[in-house]
Design an enzyme around this catalytic site. Structure first.
Site, mmCIF file in Angstrom:
data_model
loop_
_atom_site.group_PDB
_atom_site.id
_atom_site.type_symbol
_atom_site.label_atom_id
_atom_site.label_comp_id
_atom_site.label_asym_id
_atom_site.label_seq_id
_atom_site.Cartn_x
_atom_site.Cartn_y
_atom_site.Cartn_z
ATOM 1 N N GLY A 18 0.868 -1.175 -0.036
ATOM 2 C CA GLY A 18 -0.204 0.147 0.137
ATOM 3 C C GLY A 18 0.862 1.351 -0.055
ATOM 4 O O GLY A 18 0.301 2.531 0.373
ATOM 5 N N ASN A 20 1.366 3.203 -2.562
ATOM 6 C CA ASN A 20 0.468 4.129 -3.322
ATOM 7 C C ASN A 20 -0.708 4.827 -2.770
ATOM 8 O O ASN A 20 -1.024 5.745 -2.604
ATOM 9 C CB ASN A 20 -0.202 3.513 -4.811
ATOM 10 C CG ASN A 20 1.088 3.607 -5.856
ATOM 11 O OD1 ASN A 20 1.295 4.739 -6.380
ATOM 12 N ND2 ASN A 20 1.746 2.541 -6.054
ATOM 13 N N ARG A 71 -16.594 -16.114 -9.341
ATOM 14 C CA ARG A 71 -16.034 -14.445 -9.361
ATOM 15 C C ARG A 71 -17.269 -13.643 -9.194
ATOM 16 O O ARG A 71 -16.883 -12.362 -8.445
ATOM 17 C CB ARG A 71 -15.585 -14.200 -10.849
ATOM 18 C CG ARG A 71 -15.268 -12.983 -11.094
ATOM 19 C CD ARG A 71 -14.927 -12.653 -12.678
ATOM 20 N NE ARG A 71 -13.624 -13.502 -13.264
ATOM 21 C CZ ARG A 71 -12.443 -12.862 -12.919
ATOM 22 N NH1 ARG A 71 -12.244 -11.552 -12.369
ATOM 23 N NH2 ARG A 71 -11.627 -13.747 -13.335
ATOM 24 N N ARG A 115 -6.537 -8.625 -8.233
ATOM 25 C CA ARG A 115 -7.358 -9.235 -8.765
ATOM 26 C C ARG A 115 -7.893 -8.565 -9.923
ATOM 27 O O ARG A 115 -8.296 -7.618 -9.902
ATOM 28 C CB ARG A 115 -8.716 -9.493 -7.700
ATOM 29 C CG ARG A 115 -8.395 -9.987 -6.569
ATOM 30 C CD ARG A 115 -7.691 -11.535 -6.355
ATOM 31 N NE ARG A 115 -8.604 -12.423 -6.930
ATOM 32 C CZ ARG A 115 -8.287 -13.824 -7.102
ATOM 33 N NH1 ARG A 115 -6.982 -14.108 -7.024
ATOM 34 N NH2 ARG A 115 -9.203 -14.791 -7.542
ATOM 35 N N ASN A 131 -6.605 3.058 -12.279
ATOM 36 C CA ASN A 131 -5.712 2.071 -11.922
ATOM 37 C C ASN A 131 -4.067 2.549 -12.024
ATOM 38 O O ASN A 131 -4.068 3.591 -13.015
ATOM 39 C CB ASN A 131 -5.602 0.638 -12.673
ATOM 40 C CG ASN A 131 -4.797 -0.443 -12.289
ATOM 41 O OD1 ASN A 131 -4.458 -0.583 -11.326
ATOM 42 N ND2 ASN A 131 -4.103 -0.960 -13.426
ATOM 43 N N HIS A 133 -0.282 1.493 -13.178
ATOM 44 C CA HIS A 133 -0.022 0.255 -13.709
ATOM 45 C C HIS A 133 1.787 0.626 -13.978
ATOM 46 O O HIS A 133 2.030 1.438 -14.416
ATOM 47 C CB HIS A 133 -0.480 -0.158 -14.941
ATOM 48 C CG HIS A 133 0.323 -1.552 -15.495
ATOM 49 N ND1 HIS A 133 -0.063 -2.599 -15.116
ATOM 50 C CD2 HIS A 133 1.070 -1.602 -16.465
ATOM 51 C CE1 HIS A 133 0.698 -3.438 -15.862
ATOM 52 N NE2 HIS A 133 1.536 -2.961 -16.677
ATOM 53 N N THR A 165 -11.280 -0.358 -17.804
ATOM 54 C CA THR A 165 -12.638 -0.820 -18.581
ATOM 55 C C THR A 165 -12.392 -2.535 -18.599
ATOM 56 O O THR A 165 -11.260 -3.002 -17.924
ATOM 57 C CB THR A 165 -12.147 -0.483 -20.285
ATOM 58 O OG1 THR A 165 -10.937 -0.979 -20.585
ATOM 59 C CG2 THR A 165 -12.346 1.162 -20.292
ATOM 60 N N ASP A 169 -5.621 -3.538 -18.406
ATOM 61 C CA ASP A 169 -4.705 -2.571 -18.497
ATOM 62 C C ASP A 169 -4.785 -1.892 -19.813
ATOM 63 O O ASP A 169 -3.852 -1.348 -20.414
ATOM 64 C CB ASP A 169 -3.354 -3.151 -18.694
ATOM 65 C CG ASP A 169 -2.948 -3.613 -17.140
ATOM 66 O OD1 ASP A 169 -3.497 -3.373 -16.048
ATOM 67 O OD2 ASP A 169 -2.299 -4.836 -16.847
ATOM 68 N N GLU A 198 5.580 7.075 -9.231
ATOM 69 C CA GLU A 198 4.007 6.593 -9.301
ATOM 70 C C GLU A 198 3.448 7.269 -7.845
ATOM 71 O O GLU A 198 2.323 8.048 -8.192
ATOM 72 C CB GLU A 198 3.857 5.057 -8.776
ATOM 73 C CG GLU A 198 4.298 3.930 -10.045
ATOM 74 C CD GLU A 198 4.008 2.742 -9.510
ATOM 75 O OE1 GLU A 198 3.055 2.265 -8.683
ATOM 76 O OE2 GLU A 198 4.797 1.923 -9.986
HETATM 77 C C1 GRF Z 1 2.622 -0.584 -7.856
HETATM 78 O O1 GRF Z 1 3.971 -0.680 -8.511
HETATM 79 C C2 GRF Z 1 1.438 -0.314 -8.836
HETATM 80 O O2 GRF Z 1 1.924 0.173 -9.919
HETATM 81 C C3 GRF Z 1 1.192 -1.954 -9.075
HETATM 82 O O3 GRF Z 1 1.132 -2.447 -8.091
HETATM 83 C C4 GRF Z 1 2.193 -1.808 -7.091
HETATM 84 C C5 GRF Z 1 1.659 -1.789 -5.997
HETATM 85 O O4 GRF Z 1 2.360 -1.165 -4.890
HETATM 86 N N1 GRF Z 1 -0.234 -1.983 -9.734
HETATM 87 P P1 GRF Z 1 2.199 -0.708 -3.492
HETATM 88 O O5 GRF Z 1 1.114 -1.489 -2.769
HETATM 89 O O6 GRF Z 1 1.356 0.506 -3.771
HETATM 90 O O7 GRF Z 1 3.298 -0.215 -2.874
#
Ligand code: GRF
Length: 250
Positions: A18, A20, A71, A115, A131, A133, A165, A169, A198
């Site tokens: 976590g 981000n 799912r 997921r 998202n 990526h 969507t 990705d 990020e």
């Molecule tokens: C990040 O590199 C993000 O781009 C990808 O998963 C990773 C998550 O890292 N989707 P964190 O859990 O936010 O540290």
């Protein structure tokens, strides 16, 4: 499509550490991101980001995917958790859905959520799922992006924030951050360099969404309704913060 502004709430979906999530919480706390964090949902009980969020007093929910054979049932439980968290903040859970203010629909922010979301979830929150990526999409969708960049001998790599969507990705790209790939880079050194970017990119892109500055035109996301070059946002790790984002914050 113009995205609605005002009193935006984020529900952040995670599966792991976590970092981000932390960058979004920090940005909301210091005013770079004009949004409330309604809560955090994890599909894994051991996600360290979930414990961190709870420790910060942020509402959390666990929707363990292993508890659902289908799912569709997982998707439904996830949607319920997201809406519960958003409604708790808006205090409109008692109101019939047609009477709920638009702001009660949260932004669903995927931050390392591992997921794939089913069609029913994606259509329920259509246009409101975001998202991040770790590659310069459309290059390297899926996993092991840093390894692929190294194997390809890429000189540039980075991260992308995009709307989600049904295609993995592949949704409209909101913003990208670029880093150099250096000789002698390991996968983890490159991942760290991308991750640093990020943490700048995600709060910035979420602020544009929350402020209603992103519109969609033919599947392409535009900042301030313009396709001018200075609205095509690229953060570069070698540019200082102010010049890279001049006029774009807020
Ligand atoms: C990040 O590199 C993000 O781009 C990808 O998963 C990773 C998550 O890292 N989707 P964190 O859990 O936010 O540290």
């Amino acid at each position: 499509m113009k995205t609605p502004a005002a009193s935006a709430k984020l529900v952040v979906l995670i599966s792991g550490r976590g970092s981000n999530l932390r960058s979004l919480v920090a940005a909301a706390a210091d005013g770079r991101l004009d949004c409330g964090i309604a809560g955090v949902v994890s599909n894994r009980p051991d996600a360290s980001g979930l414990a961190w969020a709870a420790g910060q007093g942020i509402a959390t929910r666990l929707v363990d995917h292993r508890a659902y054979a289908e799912r569709a049932a997982f998707d439904q439980a996830l949607a319920n958790a997201v809406q519960d968290l958003a409604d708790a903040v808006q205090d409109v859970a008692h109101a019939p859905s047609e009477a709920r203010p638009a702001a009660a629909t949260p932004w669903v922010v995927l931050a390392g959520f591992m997921r794939i979301l089913g069609e029913s979830f994606v259509s329920r929150y259509s246009g409101r799922i975001v998202n991040i990526h770790p590659s310069l999409l459309p290059l390297y969708p899926g996993l092991h992006t840093h390894r692929q960049a190294l194997d390809d001998g890429a000189l540039l790599h980075g991260a992308t924030v995009h709307l989600v969507t049904a295609a993995l990705d592949r949704g409209p790209i909101l913003a990208q951050a670029i880093v150099p790939v250096l000789r002698g880079d390991t996968e983890s050194a490159l991942a760290d360099r991308v991750l640093t970017m990020e943490h700048r990119l995600y709060p910035l892109a979420m602020q544009w969404l929350a402020a209603g500055r992103i519109s969609l035109d033919g599947g392409c996301a535009l900042l301030d309704g313009s396709d001018a070059a200075d609205r095509r946002v690229l953060l570069h790790s070698m540019l200082a913060e102010p010049s890279a984002t001049a006029g774009l914050a807020g």
